[in-house]
Design an enzyme around this catalytic site. Structure first.
Site, PDB file in Angstrom:
ATOM      1  CG  HIS A  18      32.523  16.441  34.434  1.00 25.19           C
ATOM      2  ND1 HIS A  18      32.947  15.689  35.502  1.00 25.19           N
ATOM      3  CD2 HIS A  18      33.318  16.088  33.395  1.00 25.19           C
ATOM      4  CE1 HIS A  18      33.942  14.909  35.123  1.00 25.19           C
ATOM      5  NE2 HIS A  18      34.196  15.122  33.849  1.00 25.19           N
ATOM      6  CG  ASP A  28      37.150  16.740  32.364  1.00 28.04           C
ATOM      7  OD1 ASP A  28      36.947  15.740  33.070  1.00 28.04           O
ATOM      8  OD2 ASP A  28      36.509  16.997  31.323  1.00 28.04           O
ATOM      9  CG  ASP A  62      33.773  12.004  31.994  1.00 25.14           C
ATOM     10  OD1 ASP A  62      33.113  11.304  31.202  1.00 25.14           O
ATOM     11  OD2 ASP A  62      34.622  12.827  31.622  1.00 25.14           O
ATOM     12  CG  HIS A  98      37.989  11.328  34.527  1.00 24.62           C
ATOM     13  ND1 HIS A  98      37.624  12.105  35.603  1.00 24.62           N
ATOM     14  CD2 HIS A  98      37.396  11.890  33.454  1.00 24.62           C
ATOM     15  CE1 HIS A  98      36.838  13.084  35.179  1.00 24.62           C
ATOM     16  NE2 HIS A  98      36.695  12.979  33.880  1.00 24.62           N
TER      17      HIS A  98
HETATM   18 ZN    ZN Z   1      35.680  14.269  32.655  1.00 22.63          ZN
END
Ligand code: ZN
Ligand code: NAG
Ligand code: NAG
Length: 989
Positions: free
Chosen positions: A46, A48, A170, A414
């Site tokens: 994951h 970001d 997420d 996000h």
């Molecule tokens: Zn995230």
């Protein structure tokens, strides 16, 4: 990386030697066993697109002291591990990172990666530019960022690069519109991992973690399989093999520490627990977490062993079958297992992670960044349309436009638009977006030089008009041309405000006709902003009517002609503003502010708005500001400490009334950090509340969260309506949820907050009020007849979800000041809400203003711009943009829902001809898949008739439009059902 190079060369030969009939997609999934529990092991990372570190710091592995994370190494090592064994799988999610990595690769590496993709070993999942937030985003920007990501994948890998499932693991709550958009893009399903803890608990018991989401009240076919991950998206407890983790590796050698038996026992016990909660004999176990796989060998080596030893037990009767998989392959197995699932009709807001933690603060966090993102979308749409009309084709122009598209994709992330990133990262987003906007503005300028009669116009954009500041007019607005661009399909009439000195100006239109205008003073609270350039203290206001492009000419004149200077009843004065002084200067109890359409009544004693009359309806509406004094609130969570710590200001408001012919303004001062202008324009059917909040003083240990509150006598019985990402409305009921009983004792307000991306409304059988906003905010209705929107937050503590900083934004060396607008529409409850829809489009994409010196117009005929006036009123020009070099993308939307609107039909041949079209084809919503190729999974919802005996699919519900220039105009007819969007690619000469 040297090591990588060596491995890759050897592997390339091996890959080339393999059979030529490689398959991607679902055919590349590993075989499953029907009599066993099939464990789909899903390796993923994951990543970001900015959070604790900036986008580039994450990519390069820079500043590892803040967080150890380097995406380039993740992709490097994953690729070298995938080629070691054809059984291995990995999903790549964030296309922004992948595209940057791809750019840096040699042809050799690219060939290897293509092979991996073509064989389904590397599968793109989700595939948008970033994993977007779902609360604060507008649907237009979500569609755009999927278009950018999926186009990159399609251009690079073709159909094998196309993601089949959504992966929103997420984001902090999930919107119905996101599910609707997935369905319209042809996705087979989506997975996520955050849901209210009570909802999840109930779903565990009812085997309802997977469901069929009926994602639209207007559209028939947008049902989407939606699955919640059993645990969070992080690894199976005890089985994180990543270098970031400390779980035991699998030791299978001749060692005293050999732990194969206990590790396999532990894993199977966990799998058994998961299997109990799902309806088929397939389960998905994600293996990964934030920025994992930086040294992918560690992960894959241990997963290889896990797979080997779990499966070895089958020989002695074990019923567990484990293999590398992907979310797509898992979903494919589930689909083939034909089952029924509970349905879902509303959404997953608010997200409550425990009884004291509702993630509703981020709906408002970083209010100026949330507004800046909307500015980015605004200029993006303007620049796209203008580029297509002017056929801009220089490398710089294309690059600038693509960069703006990409940065807008980053902003949807996000931890970007949500405001949940560190301050330094927020500053970096501002930098990126500012640069991207400059490129967009330059692109628009280049186009306007071709499309207007000002071939040398400056076409400057003033990005600080929100504080009545414009460098272009600061010395003088004499001889200035304001060129207005309307991104909407239909002619619009809007008031334009230009910051000017206190001088007399005349405004004329293109035909030389004088246009009524007047000067309005800028509120003293704005003039007092220290960081503001103080050259201009007034705004010149005039009403413009624009189809697509129109220019208005401003000239200084000696004496007043059609220009009316607004006279205040009592001039505002920074020194003198106590309520008593003010109130006594007005006659009587109340002040009436009135245009031909609207009447407002201000209570002279309190200084507050007390009544609104419009659309034939009169209602007592008090509007004021409230303050939540909070203790443990943070960037994510809005958390009250004591429910009594909420105060709405009831009086003591000083005000001044400016009574113009075009515009009426009431300037109010609430306290030392909150002021407002209530404004109505002649002929406009809404009331504007322009708020100015900050610098918010921090009181001791407490945070301050400011809301605007509208209280009416409408008996709404706890029901209110909020938009989903700016499109369909969702009915909310105070203290209630669709599928479970929420626990609201600790946080009754926060637990009733919802994301308001564009609109919140309530009504009874007689009257309705709606508030529209200019950026995403949190909002609620805590009392019947009352609506509130949170505008600004200044906090003193971190809320413990990782960001590690208090949300305490400073700008220009002091607590940040924010300014924005909320619009009110009061109407008869029987009237259509269409007017709100139309107003919303106008507020989301108003006229963009470009400023030039009037240096005399050229005689050379400018290229014409097409008119979209023949589109039915409910049709929105959602997107018009250059796609490939010889292609333009056109997206049209019927923006009225099934209650407000009807099926509409129109013809797009004139637009096709204007663009010199050769051929036109229809695609899925994202523009990349021919609509005729759409074939997506259909799942059976409980209670919707008998279950089919075999797997079902959806294909396009209508015949995709496909035509070329030689065909009859009737082939270009387009029909749109309420809320339907159709996407076309036009091949041009
Ligand atoms: Zn995230
Ligand atoms: C700007 O000018 C106005 C009027 O002269 C004054 O009231 C205000 O304080 C000035 N602002 C600043 C920041 O100096
Ligand atoms: C959803 O499920 C309920 C209960 O089974 C059923 O009554 C309802 O008709 C279903 N709604 C839809 C839209 O499928």
């Amino acid at each position: 990386m040297k090591f990588l190079g060596i491995v890759l060369c050897g592997a390339l030969l091996a890959i080339h030697a393999k059979s030529a009939q490689a398959v991607c997609g679902y055919e590349s999934c590993h075989a499953t066993k029907s009599n066993m529990v099939n464990i789909h092991l899903v390796p993923h990372s994951h990543d970001d697109v900015g959070w604790l570190k900036t986008v580039d710091q994450y990519y390069y592995g820079h500043k590892n002291n803040i967080q150890h994370a380097g995406v380039q190494y993740i992709i490097d090592t994953v690729i070298s591990e995938l080629i070691k064994d054809p059984a291995r799988r990995f999903i790549q999610v964030e296309t922004s990172f992948f595209a940057k990595w791809w750019d840096e690769q040699s042809e050799t590496v690219r060939a290897i990666v293509k092979k991996l993709v073509n064989e389904g070993r590397l599968q793109f999942t989700n595939g948008a530019w970033s994993m977007n937030d779902e609360a604060a985003v507008n649907y237009q920007s979500v569609i755009d960022q999927f278009t950018v990501g999926l186009k990159f994948l399609d251009d690079t890998f073709g159909v094998c690069g196309r993601p089949r499932v959504g992966w929103q693991i997420d984001p902090f709550g999930h919107s119905r519109e996101q599910a609707s958009l997935y369905a319209q893009m042809g996705y087979d399903g989506e997975f996520f991992s955050r849901m209210d803890h009570n909802d999840k608990g109930r779903r565990m018991n009812d085997l309802a973690l997977e469901m069929v989401w009926d994602a639209s009240e207007s559209l028939g076919d947008v049902k989407l399989f939606t699955g919640l991950l059993y645990t969070f998206y992080w690894d199976t407890p005890g089985f994180c093999f990543d270098v970031h983790c400390n779980d035991d590796p699998i030791i299978d050698g001749d060692s005293y520490d050999n732990n194969v038996k206990s590790r396999v026992d532990g894993f199977i016990a966990y799998a058994a627990q998961v299997a109990e909660k799902f309806r088929t004999n397939h389960i998905m176990i994600p293996m990964g977490g934030d920025f994992q796989y930086e040294d992918a060998e560690v992960n894959f080596k241990n997963m290889d062993k896990l797979i080997k030893y779990v499966n070895e037990r089958q020989a002695s009767g074990s019923k567990y079958n484990i293999f590398y998989s992907t979310p797509g392959c898992y979903l494919n197995s589930v689909h083939k297992s034909v089952q029924s699932y509970p349905n879902k009709t509303l959404d997953f807001f608010p997200y409550g992670s425990d009884t004291n933690s509702f993630w509703t603060g981020y709906y408002t966090s970083r209010p100026t960044q949330k507004r800046f993102e909307r500015e980015g979308n605004h200029i993006l749409q303007v620049a796209k349309q203008l580029s297509a009309f002017a056929e801009l084709s220089s490398p710089q122009q294309k690059e600038d436009l693509e960069y703006l598209r990409q940065i807008m994709g980053v902003m949807q992330h996000h931890d970007a638009i949500t405001g949940t990133e560190k301050q330094a990262v927020s500053d970096d987003y501002d930098r990126l977006l500012y640069d991207a906007i400059v490129g967009g503005v330059n692109t628009a300028r280049d186009a306007l030089r071709k499309l207007t009669n000002l071939p040398n116009g400056e076409f400057e954009s003033c990005l600080q008009l929100n504080i009545s500041e414009c460098a272009f007019t600061k010395d003088s607005a004499d001889n200035v041309v304001v060129t207005l661009y309307n991104p909407l399909a239909h002619t619009t009439s809007q008031y334009v405000r230009v910051p000017v000195k206190n001088e007399i100006y005349q405004v004329t239109d293109e035909k030389g006709r004088v246009v009524a205008s007047e000067l309005v003073p800028v509120p003293w609270q704005v003039l007092a902003l220290e960081f503001r350039n103080n050259d201009t203290q007034h705004e010149l206001v005039f009403k413009a009517s624009v189809n697509k492009i129109a220019s208005y000419y401003i000239n200084k004149v000696d004496k007043q002609q059609n220009t009316t200077k607004v006279l205040s009843k009592k001039p505002a004065n920074a020194e003198e503003h106590s309520l008593k002084d003010k109130a006594e200067t007005y006659d009587g109890e109340e002040t009436v502010v009135q245009t031909s359409l609207i009447k407002l009544v201000i209570d002279n004693k309190t200084g507050l708005l007390k009544r609104v009359e419009m659309n034939g309806v009169s209602e007592n509406i008090d509007q004021s500001y409230g303050i939540y004094r909070t203790y443990d609130s943070g960037a994510y969570v809005f958390r009250q400490y004591n429910q009594g710590d909420f105060v709405i200001q009831e009086d003591g408001v000083e005000f001044t009334f400016y009574d113009g012919a075009l515009v009426k303004e009431v300037h109010q001062q609430f306290n030392e950090f909150i002021s407002q202008v209530i404004r109505i324009y002649e002929d406009k059917n809404f009331v504007e509340f322009e708020w100015l909040v900050g610098p918010i003083p921090v009181e001791e240990d407490f945070g301050t969260e400011v809301v605007t509150v509208f209280s009416s006598e409408i008996s709404s019985s706890g029901v209110f309506y909020t938009d989903s990402n700016g499109r369909e409305m969702i009915r909310r009921e105070k203290d209630k949820r669709e599928d479970f009983d929420p626990e609201l004792a600790k946080q009754p307000t926060s637990g009733n907050y919802y994301p308001i991306t564009s609109r919140i409304a309530l009504q009874d059988s007689n009257k309705r009020i709606a508030l529209l906003n200019d950026r995403a905010q949190g909002g609620s209705s805590m009392k019947d007849g009352q609506l509130e929107l949170m505008l600004h937050r200044r906090l003193v503590r971190d809320d413990g979800y990782g960001v590690g900083e208090a949300l305490n934004e400073l700008k220009y060396g002091q607590p940040m000041v924010a300014r924005g607008k909320v619009y009110l529409i009061l109407n008869d409850a029987d009237e259509s809400t269409s007017v709100e829809r139309e107003a919303e489009k106008e507020f989301h994409l108003p006229l963009w203003k470009f400023f030039s010196q009037n240096s005399g117009s050229s005689s050379s005929a400018a290229k014409s711009v097409p008119s979209f006036e023949d589109f039915p009123q409910s049709v929105h020009l959602l997107t018009l943009e250059p796609f490939n070099d010889d292609e333009v993308l056109l997206r049209v939307e019927n923006f009225k829902d099934h209650i407000e609107g009807n099926v509409v039909s129109f013809n797009i041949r004139p637009i096709f001809d204007y663009l010199n079209g050769l051929e036109i084809r229809e695609t899925t919503l994202d523009g990349n898949l021919p609509l005729s190729d759409l074939k997506r999974f259909k799942f059976h919802a409980e209670g919707s008739g008998p279950v089919a005996t075999e797997a079902e699919y959806y294909t396009s519900a209508h015949k995709p439009l496909s035509a070329n220039e030689t065909q009859d105009a009737s082939e270009f007819a387009v029909t749109l059902y309420p809320m339907q969007i159709r996407t076309f690619i036009i091949k041009i000469q």
